[in-house]
Design a protein around this motif. Structure first.
Motif, PDB file in Angstrom:
ATOM      1  N   ASP A  62       0.826  -1.214   0.000  1.00  0.00           N
ATOM      2  CA  ASP A  62       0.000   0.000   0.000  1.00  0.00           C
ATOM      3  C   ASP A  62       0.854   1.256   0.000  1.00  0.00           C
ATOM      4  O   ASP A  62       0.485   2.269  -0.592  1.00  0.00           O
ATOM      5  N   SER A  63       2.001   1.179   0.652  1.00  0.00           N
ATOM      6  CA  SER A  63       2.849   2.361   0.814  1.00  0.00           C
ATOM      7  C   SER A  63       3.470   2.837  -0.502  1.00  0.00           C
ATOM      8  O   SER A  63       3.943   3.974  -0.579  1.00  0.00           O
ATOM      9  N   VAL A  64       3.476   1.990  -1.523  1.00  0.00           N
ATOM     10  CA  VAL A  64       4.117   2.372  -2.789  1.00  0.00           C
ATOM     11  C   VAL A  64       3.137   2.413  -3.954  1.00  0.00           C
ATOM     12  O   VAL A  64       3.521   2.811  -5.060  1.00  0.00           O
ATOM     13  N   LYS A  65       1.901   2.027  -3.734  1.00  0.00           N
ATOM     14  CA  LYS A  65       0.915   2.026  -4.816  1.00  0.00           C
ATOM     15  C   LYS A  65       0.768   3.419  -5.414  1.00  0.00           C
ATOM     16  O   LYS A  65       0.674   4.406  -4.689  1.00  0.00           O
ATOM     17  N   GLY A  66       0.764   3.467  -6.741  1.00  0.00           N
ATOM     18  CA  GLY A  66       0.629   4.745  -7.424  1.00  0.00           C
ATOM     19  C   GLY A  66       1.946   5.466  -7.634  1.00  0.00           C
ATOM     20  O   GLY A  66       2.004   6.435  -8.390  1.00  0.00           O
ATOM     21  N   ARG A  67       3.008   5.014  -6.982  1.00  0.00           N
ATOM     22  CA  ARG A  67       4.321   5.654  -7.127  1.00  0.00           C
ATOM     23  C   ARG A  67       5.343   4.714  -7.750  1.00  0.00           C
ATOM     24  O   ARG A  67       6.216   5.147  -8.495  1.00  0.00           O
ATOM     25  N   PHE A  68       5.265   3.428  -7.424  1.00  0.00           N
ATOM     26  CA  PHE A  68       6.218   2.446  -7.922  1.00  0.00           C
ATOM     27  C   PHE A  68       5.544   1.561  -8.966  1.00  0.00           C
ATOM     28  O   PHE A  68       4.355   1.251  -8.853  1.00  0.00           O
ATOM     29  N   THR A  69       6.323   1.145  -9.946  1.00  0.00           N
ATOM     30  CA  THR A  69       5.845   0.224 -10.968  1.00  0.00           C
ATOM     31  C   THR A  69       6.859  -0.891 -11.180  1.00  0.00           C
ATOM     32  O   THR A  69       8.031  -0.616 -11.456  1.00  0.00           O
ATOM     33  N   ILE A  70       6.406  -2.122 -11.033  1.00  0.00           N
ATOM     34  CA  ILE A  70       7.266  -3.278 -11.274  1.00  0.00           C
ATOM     35  C   ILE A  70       7.019  -3.784 -12.688  1.00  0.00           C
ATOM     36  O   ILE A  70       5.871  -3.784 -13.165  1.00  0.00           O
ATOM     37  N   SER A  71       8.080  -4.184 -13.341  1.00  0.00           N
ATOM     38  CA  SER A  71       7.937  -4.716 -14.692  1.00  0.00           C
ATOM     39  C   SER A  71       9.074  -5.701 -14.943  1.00  0.00           C
ATOM     40  O   SER A  71      10.027  -5.770 -14.160  1.00  0.00           O
ATOM     41  N   ARG A  72       8.943  -6.457 -16.025  1.00  0.00           N
ATOM     42  CA  ARG A  72      10.027  -7.396 -16.347  1.00  0.00           C
ATOM     43  C   ARG A  72      10.211  -7.485 -17.849  1.00  0.00           C
ATOM     44  O   ARG A  72       9.284  -7.274 -18.606  1.00  0.00           O
ATOM     45  N   ASP A  73      11.445  -7.772 -18.221  1.00  0.00           N
ATOM     46  CA  ASP A  73      11.807  -8.032 -19.609  1.00  0.00           C
ATOM     47  C   ASP A  73      12.124  -9.512 -19.687  1.00  0.00           C
ATOM     48  O   ASP A  73      13.196  -9.941 -19.244  1.00  0.00           O
ATOM     49  N   SER A  74      11.202 -10.267 -20.234  1.00  0.00           N
ATOM     50  CA  SER A  74      11.374 -11.719 -20.252  1.00  0.00           C
ATOM     51  C   SER A  74      12.605 -12.135 -21.053  1.00  0.00           C
ATOM     52  O   SER A  74      13.319 -13.054 -20.666  1.00  0.00           O
ATOM     53  N   ALA A  75      12.847 -11.464 -22.161  1.00  0.00           N
ATOM     54  CA  ALA A  75      13.976 -11.829 -23.013  1.00  0.00           C
ATOM     55  C   ALA A  75      15.303 -11.589 -22.306  1.00  0.00           C
ATOM     56  O   ALA A  75      16.240 -12.379 -22.426  1.00  0.00           O
ATOM     57  N   LYS A  76      15.378 -10.505 -21.549  1.00  0.00           N
ATOM     58  CA  LYS A  76      16.619 -10.176 -20.841  1.00  0.00           C
ATOM     59  C   LYS A  76      16.680 -10.789 -19.454  1.00  0.00           C
ATOM     60  O   LYS A  76      17.683 -10.648 -18.760  1.00  0.00           O
ATOM     61  N   LYS A  77      15.601 -11.427 -19.038  1.00  0.00           N
ATOM     62  CA  LYS A  77      15.524 -12.022 -17.694  1.00  0.00           C
ATOM     63  C   LYS A  77      15.866 -10.954 -16.638  1.00  0.00           C
ATOM     64  O   LYS A  77      16.657 -11.180 -15.724  1.00  0.00           O
TER      65      LYS A  77
END
Length: 117
Positions: A62-77
């Motif tokens: 809850d403390s980071v919602k709206g400010r942080f975004t997690i993502s991943r690049d599957s090809a680059k692992k």
């Protein structure tokens, strides 16, 4: 076994942005999820965000919602954490974790994020 290495930490001012990266290597085909945690001295390691390799909706503290975004690049692992509008209370060591089968958690060494007011 999977090895993960975090990078991208640093010293910033309140309101600034940072992007953390976490590069995975080894038996990465066994990963099904990755996440970020953070820890300050004398406190427990707290959950920040998690994403499944299948692409389902990420989850956030809850403390980071709206400010942080997690993502991943599957090809680059590689896993990312885009942190915007940083606050002094975000100061911590940020750890990346890769989840593999059998309940195994593969942790990195962490990267320091310091936010000055």
């Amino acid at each position: 076994q999977v090895q993960v290495v975090e990078s991208g930490g640093g010293l910033v001012q309140a309101g600034d942005s940072l992007r953390l990266s976490c590069a995975a290597s080894g038996r990465t085909f066994t990963m099904f999820s990755m996440g970020w945690f953070r820890q300050t001295p004398g406190k427990s390691r707290d959950f920040v965000a998690r994403i499944y390799w299948s692409g389902s909706t990420p989850t956030y503290a809850d403390s980071v919602k709206g400010r942080f975004t997690i993502s991943r690049d599957s090809a680059k692992k590689t896993l990312y954490l885009q942190m915007n509008n940083l606050k002094p209370e975000d100061t911590a060591i940020y750890y990346c974790v890769a989840y593999t089968g059998g309940g195994v958690e593969n942790w990195g060494q962490g990267t320091q994020v310091t936010v000055s007011s």
